[in-house]
Design an enzyme around this catalytic site. Structure first.
Site, PDB file in Angstrom:
ATOM      1  N   ARG A   1       0.830  -1.200   0.000  1.00 58.09           N
ATOM      2  CA  ARG A   1       0.000   0.000   0.000  1.00 58.09           C
ATOM      3  C   ARG A   1       0.868   1.255   0.000  1.00 58.09           C
ATOM      4  O   ARG A   1       0.410   2.326   0.350  1.00 58.09           O
ATOM      5  CB  ARG A   1      -0.830   0.001   1.291  1.00 58.09           C
TER       6      ARG A   1
ATOM      7  N   CYS B   1     -18.725  -1.872  -8.099  1.00 57.73           N
ATOM      8  CA  CYS B   1     -18.403  -2.413  -6.777  1.00 57.73           C
ATOM      9  C   CYS B   1     -17.987  -3.877  -6.890  1.00 57.73           C
ATOM     10  O   CYS B   1     -18.723  -4.710  -7.427  1.00 57.73           O
ATOM     11  CB  CYS B   1     -19.623  -2.276  -5.853  1.00 57.73           C
TER      12      CYS B   1
ATOM     13  N   HIS C   1     -25.807  -3.993  -1.924  1.00 57.36           N
ATOM     14  CA  HIS C   1     -24.898  -2.847  -1.871  1.00 57.36           C
ATOM     15  C   HIS C   1     -25.309  -1.806  -0.836  1.00 57.36           C
ATOM     16  O   HIS C   1     -24.461  -1.201  -0.186  1.00 57.36           O
ATOM     17  CB  HIS C   1     -24.832  -2.193  -3.252  1.00 57.36           C
TER      18      HIS C   1
ATOM     19  N   SER D   1     -13.305   1.998   3.715  1.00 55.42           N
ATOM     20  CA  SER D   1     -12.852   2.536   2.440  1.00 55.42           C
ATOM     21  C   SER D   1     -13.785   2.173   1.285  1.00 55.42           C
ATOM     22  O   SER D   1     -13.715   2.766   0.226  1.00 55.42           O
ATOM     23  CB  SER D   1     -11.426   2.069   2.147  1.00 55.42           C
TER      24      SER D   1
ATOM     25  N   HIS E   1     -18.803  -4.794   4.876  1.00 60.93           N
ATOM     26  CA  HIS E   1     -17.837  -5.887   4.999  1.00 60.93           C
ATOM     27  C   HIS E   1     -17.083  -5.780   6.319  1.00 60.93           C
ATOM     28  O   HIS E   1     -17.017  -4.717   6.926  1.00 60.93           O
ATOM     29  CB  HIS E   1     -16.836  -5.859   3.833  1.00 60.93           C
TER      30      HIS E   1
ATOM     31  N   HIS F   1     -11.866 -14.212  28.797  1.00 60.56           N
ATOM     32  CA  HIS F   1     -13.298 -14.175  28.497  1.00 60.56           C
ATOM     33  C   HIS F   1     -13.456 -13.335  27.229  1.00 60.56           C
ATOM     34  O   HIS F   1     -13.082 -12.161  27.211  1.00 60.56           O
ATOM     35  CB  HIS F   1     -13.987 -13.501  29.698  1.00 60.56           C
TER      36      HIS F   1
ATOM     37  N   PHE G   1      -3.302  14.554  23.379  1.00 60.45           N
ATOM     38  CA  PHE G   1      -3.295  13.998  24.736  1.00 60.45           C
ATOM     39  C   PHE G   1      -3.384  12.477  24.692  1.00 60.45           C
ATOM     40  O   PHE G   1      -2.549  11.780  25.265  1.00 60.45           O
ATOM     41  CB  PHE G   1      -4.441  14.589  25.569  1.00 60.45           C
ATOM     42  N   GLU G   2      -4.361  11.945  23.991  1.00 66.05           N
ATOM     43  CA  GLU G   2      -4.540  10.493  23.893  1.00 66.05           C
ATOM     44  C   GLU G   2      -3.317   9.833  23.241  1.00 66.05           C
ATOM     45  O   GLU G   2      -2.823   8.808  23.730  1.00 66.05           O
ATOM     46  CB  GLU G   2      -5.794  10.149  23.076  1.00 66.05           C
TER      47      GLU G   2
END
Lengths: 343, 343
Positions: free
Chosen positions: A20, A41, A114, A162, A167, A304, A319-320
């Protein structure tokens, strides 16, 4: 050929995806397909030759592979992050460490329609989707080079989808990823102290207080976790103890489908079609294989499995990204109350 | 009142922000100020009363606090995630764990000019910004309840910026955040084995191979890390060993400003004004204080501060969120080559 590089400082792995590969002018990435391009598609009936040959399909009419007639169809990703042909061996590069880009990257096309999205799926469609997850997981775990199978769904552009056509994706890796490993390790530490499963205890507490419960049926519960990372985050987990999603049976599949349908509809209505990621967290396979970390012994007792739905209605910022602490501007108890009351 | 809740399963902390509490119809958050609303901008000369009273300012003309004349101005965030008035004590809630929402949340307004962004800052403006970071860090570390000061900048809407006028933010926490803790721990493990600093070794390797270097001056280096999490990620680090940004001197501030200006200009040109987060990673203060983790002893020898710039030109999706493995579609060596060649 892709590589899996180790970032020692952050203790994180990075897939450097050559398939990619993008230069500066290829950004920002915006390949979101227009809804009108149905004929182009690759996930439509009649367009089966626009994808690599299928790996698995549900075909109640007994139709031939790579022809119309399927309910769910699984194909290799056309631009895979990882490939089964690549090396799964660790290598060095100067002072750095990497693996070859071994793995699998599959696309699970959940419906031939679709314009049908997950919020409109029937129970049968959910069941076909989860059944396919289980079958792919079981099949891939036969390959001992695969350490983990991660299945997820990106819904909406802001969640990283995308292509419009509904899907999910599956990525199988030659390493156990950081977050599943952390979750397994945290559950193990809790079990060592209490001899109880962490998530079983959480579920018991949630049913007792009920202020974070969104919905439940006889086998599953949906709740907003006490320390939800994302606003309106919902966790769906079996009330019975089970470490491994791939062991789910027919009746459990049905009940999981029912609760999933209710929760997704509630989120869709409450937040007006929010983008979200849906993620399956489960155990790696139990094998008599030396590379499995020793501290996973007994994982069937302390881990679990669960599904989480993460609405992407806020932006992760400096911050994150810099602290790995999350700021959640909606109190989970408020989010749960709101979702409980939405019909 | 905010809370800092512990997510045991994921070993992550979450700030449940009551000040910013949002119901479903408040999403998606879109408070990006229009550039035309200059008169309403609280960060303009003459609008000093639209922010809480200032904490710090650079005023070469000797002007009074909360009046025009400043070069950099620091004010409390109007909607703080954490507050100094809140409790810093650990508490339980059922089986769960939390802290009170103690901390500080400040805004560093880097320029009085509404339309001036970081890619256009002079060396003097960078120096004032970094000087302010240092002064605020030194001041806040006097409070022994503060365990870490995180400073970051969100540039562009996709990076989480909510006001157009250029600013950075500072969040001081009563816990050491997960990612800094991981980085410190990873550096410690490396040091224990080799008796060398991890980042010092990386920098030596980068200068030797030079294929990931973007720019360097006599005191600092900028490079694309070997396992960059984000495409075109750049790390700026001192070539000399230093664990603590707040110890930076005047000459080092100048050289840091020079390399920052070059790198930001290169990124701005190469990626055509990309959104990015700029994050300062540094050591917690060294104190004789029992709450400091014991394994931080000797941190001045094994940790190394750095700044990272993370372009936000891709979307984090279900794979990254579910595994904490990143997919980077640009090879760091290619990114560095491109940035080296951009003038």
């Amino acid at each position: 050929m892709s590589e899996i590089r180790y970032n020692r400082l952050k203790n994180k792995w990075v897939i450097i995806s050559i398939e990619r590969s993008r230069r500066p002018h290829d950004y920002p990435v915006s390949v979101y397909e227009e809804s009108s391009d149905v004929s182009k598609c690759p996930f439509e009936y009649g367009n089966e030759d626009k994808t690599p040959p299928e790996i698995f399909a549900i075909r109640p009419d007994g139709s031939l592979p790579n022809t119309p007639g399927w309910k769910v169809r699984v194909v290799p990703n056309k631009y895979p992050a990882l490939r089964i042909e690549n090396s799964n061996l660790p290598e060095s590069e100067g002072i750095y460490d990497k693996y070859g880009g071994f793995g699998a990257h599959e696309v699970i096309i959940e419906t031939p329609e679709h314009f049908k999205h997950i919020q409109d799926f029937s129970i049968e469609e959910y069941k076909n989707m989860y059944f396919t997850f289980r079958e792919r997981m079981r099949a891939l775990y036969q390959d001992i080079r695969i350490k983990y199978v991660h299945i997820f769904k990106n819904h909406g552009k802001e969640a990283g989808k995308s292509l419009v056509h509904s899907h999910s994706q599956l990525i199988a890796t030659p390493i156990i990823p950081t977050l599943p490993d952390t979750q397994i390790n945290q559950s193990r530490i809790y079990f060592q102290e209490k001899e109880r499963c962490l998530l079983c205890d959480e579920i018991k507490e949630e049913i007792k207080s009920y202020n974070r419960v969104v919905y439940e049926n006889d086998l599953f519960i949906a709740y907003c976790p006490y320390a939800s990372l994302y606003p309106f985050e919902v966790r769906i987990a079996p009330k019975y103890h089970s470490h491994d999603f791939s062991m789910i049976d027919e009746n459990q599949l049905l009940k999981l489908s029912e609760i999933s349908q209710v929760v997704i509809k509630k989120l869709h209505k409450a937040l007006v079609n929010p983008p979200f990621n849906m993620i399956l967290h489960t155990s790696p396979p139990i094998r008599d294989y030396p590379a499995k970390p020793l501290y996973y012994n007994g994982i069937d007792r302390f881990y679990h499995w669960f599904i989480e739905i993460l609405p992407r209605i806020t932006t992760l910022a400096g911050f994150e990204l810099g602290t790995d602490i999350y700021i959640n501007p909606t109190i989970p108890e408020d989010a749960a109350k709101f979702l409980r009351e939405v019909i």
